[in-house]
Write a protein that holds these residues in place. Structure first.
Motif: not given
Length: 618
Positions: A404-405, A409-412, A444-445, A602-603
């Motif tokens: 999901d992360q 990131v790829d969407e951004r 993949q998500r 974020i982690a």
């Protein structure tokens, strides 16, 4: 005399004629019969199904799969057959009432003489006491203690067979539910992604054809054009592979619901429900699995069946006491009484079976031990499945969070690539490659989410939880869907306990936007934090996150995002800086770069916000 002889041979002649007529011939079905059978089978496989009137939710798909799946209907029929055989076996314990009637004839007179034992002289002239033709009738009631005992144990075995068939039915339900979980979420992903995948494939093929024209016209160096074509072909190949995976999931769902091939339906495109937490009460689930798993319960019933087999053998060693009473009639005119009632009591004992007794006692003990060990082995496998299932679900849940992360990131990246793309071939190639990467990340998500759902379903299966009521045949699809939803919610509420999420122990954050485009930077950062389960506040004392966005410097083409986490005492806890190549300055680029920076950090932010001794739960 000769006619009477022929009359007596008539039954034998009739039997020979019937035997000759009863010769069995090999008669294969004709092509027309096979075609008619196939047409009838096809119609019956899909008959009496409720029509699909709207988009199908997960529970509705599961309800249709359980109501119309042929494997489940077969197990229901086997269970009904076992119940019928139990009813039949119970009548074997009743006394036997034999009713008979017949006719007897002989070709000559029945009679005889007598001679003296000492003298050897005939003392009477030949005489008869039986007619040549006579009729017989009888009705006899008999009862045997041994037959009753054997019938009783056989009936108990039939009763256990009904229970074993019910456990196999439960297992089929659980397997069907697991298959639905495996296919539903992948089919929903196919419904969402296939139009976008097809559109991108078409654009990739168009770009590939245009690059070949450029190569033919020698408008660009051949190595550059070939590298461009190689990148496009790789993207098209990956997308086509993923497209095949998506299409197969929908076909699997059609088979599970027992729909006719080619049936059109739509899945409810709702927001994916949050994944349940990882169970923390694994030991309780293991004990519950030993109680509920169909395989373990079937082994327990099988032990009773095998022990009853040995009890039957043991019972046959005992003496047998039988009693009978019956009415007899004989039309023989020479009898003094043509009808009478006879009764009897008979005791028999096969003494040669007595030596079997010690061996049978040992066999009963050994059989019980074998059955127990087989059940223990099955139970150990069940315990392993429960623990491994919980661990695999935890891993699948973590993989989904990472996928999901990555997809976000790829969407951004796709957002600011579209904003920065130039009208050149290189710019078009980069855009197509970025779009393909974004689609593959989204695939993949979806795949990770469906795998996590499948892993959660395996946890259900490993425990042996039932998801629907016993009464199924007459229930409608909506009522079954509601029952499945309510039952799963109840199991989730009562049976599974999970660790507390990190959101309950991580403090709120105040987002402080600094530098250029402060409003847009603050909104993008707050949205990214909330998406990862972190709470934000507008003002007040406590933790704060400073976010600064710096526009690209002339000649560099790279935007910079600086993050600084400050504790309530004003001390800097963590600082980071990220650079993103962009082509132009726009609000879309600002949002994409800020959210990408937070996604990658974020982690570390969650770890820094944890109180001492607390563990981060992803």
């Amino acid at each position: 005399m000769r006619n009477r002889t022929w009359y007596s041979l008539l039954p034998l002649v009739a039997a020979l004629v019937l035997a000759g007529c009863g010769t069995v011939k090999v008669e294969p079905m004709t092509s027309a019969e096979q075609k008619a059978r196939a047409t009838s089978d096809y119609a019956k496989m899909h008959e009496e199904q409720e029509p699909i009137t709207g988009p199908l939710t997960f529970e509705e798909v599961a309800a249709r799969a359980l109501k119309y799946n042929l494997d489940y209907r077969l197990k229901l029929a086997e269970q009904a057959l076992s119940a019928d055989m139990l009813d039949v076996s119970q009548y074997d314990m009743l006394p036997k009432l034999l009713v008979g009637a017949g006719w007897v004839s002989r070709s000559n007179e029945s009679g005889g003489t007598s001679v003296g034992i000492e003298s050897g002289v005939q003392t009477l002239s030949p005489s008869t006491s039986t007619e040549r033709n006579r009729s017989l009738r009888s009705a006899e009631l008999s009862w045997s203690i041994l037959d009753f005992g054997i019938s009783y144990y056989r009936a108990q075995q039939r009763a256990d067979g009904v229970l074993m068939a019910d456990e196999r039915r439960r297992k089929v339900i659980q397997n069907v539910m697991q298959d639905v979980r495996n296919s539903y979420w992948r089919a929903l992903a196919a419904q969402r992604m296939l139009p976008r995948v097809d559109a991108l494939l078409e654009r990739s093929r168009t770009a590939l054809a245009r690059s070949r024209q450029i190569e033919d016209q020698r408008l660009m160096p051949p190595p550059t054009v070939l590298a461009y074509q190689r990148a496009l072909i790789d993207a098209v190949s990956l997308l086509q592979q993923r497209r095949q995976d998506l299409e197969l999931a929908r076909a699997e769902l059609v088979a599970l619901m027992n729909l006719a091939p080619g049936t059109s339906f739509t899945l409810a495109d709702t927001v994916a429900e949050p994944l349940p937490g990882v169970p923390s009460n694994v030991e309780e689930l293991e004990k519950l699995a030993l109680e509920l798993r169909p395989e373990v319960r079937e082994e327990a019933y099988r032990k009773r069946v095998t022990l009853n087999d040995l009890r039957v053998a043991q019972l046959s060693i005992f003496p047998n006491l039988s009693a009978s009473i019956g009415y007899q009639y004989d039309s023989n005119k020479y009898l003094y009484n043509n009808s009478w009632v006879d009764s009897g009591l008979h005791l028999s004992w096969n003494l040669l079976k007595l030596p079997q007794w010690p061996a049978l006692k040992r066999a009963i003990g050994n059989q019980a031990s074998v059955d127990d060990l087989r059940r223990y082995a099955q139970g150990m496998a069940v315990l392993t499945q429960v623990r491994v299932g919980a661990q695999r679900y935890a891993l699948a849940r973590t993989e989904f969070e990472m996928a999901d992360q990555s997809a976000r990131v790829d969407e951004r990246l796709l957002t600011y690539t579209r904003a920065a793309v130039k009208t050149s071939v290189d710019g078009e190639l980069e855009l197509i490659r970025t779009e393909a990467r974004s689609l593959l990340s989204e695939y993949q998500r979806h795949a990770a989410y469906s795998q996590a759902q499948a892993a959660w379903g395996r946890v259900y299966n490993s425990v042996g939880l039932d998801v629907l009521p016993q009464a199924l045949q007459n229930a409608t699809v909506p009522s079954l869907a509601k029952a499945i939803r309510d039952t799963m919610g109840e199991w989730q509420r009562v049976t599974f306990r999970t660790a507390s999420p990190h959101a309950s122990i991580v403090p709120d954050l105040q987002v402080v936007a600094m530098g250029a485009e402060a409003d847009e930077v603050g909104a993008a950062a707050s949205s990214a934090l909330r998406r990862h389960g972190l709470s934000t506040r507008d003002a007040g004392a406590g933790w704060r996150l400073e976010v600064a966005w710096t526009a690209p410097a002339p000649g560099t083409g790279a935007a910079r995002v600086n993050l600084r986490l400050v504790d309530p005492q004003g001390q800097s806890v963590r600082e980071s800086a990220s650079e993103f190549p962009v082509g132009e300055r726009s609000l879309a680029v600002v949002r994409a770069t800020v959210q990408s920076a937070l996604d990658s950090e974020i982690a570390q932010l969650q770890a820094a916000l944890q109180p001492a001794g607390a563990a981060t739960i992803h």
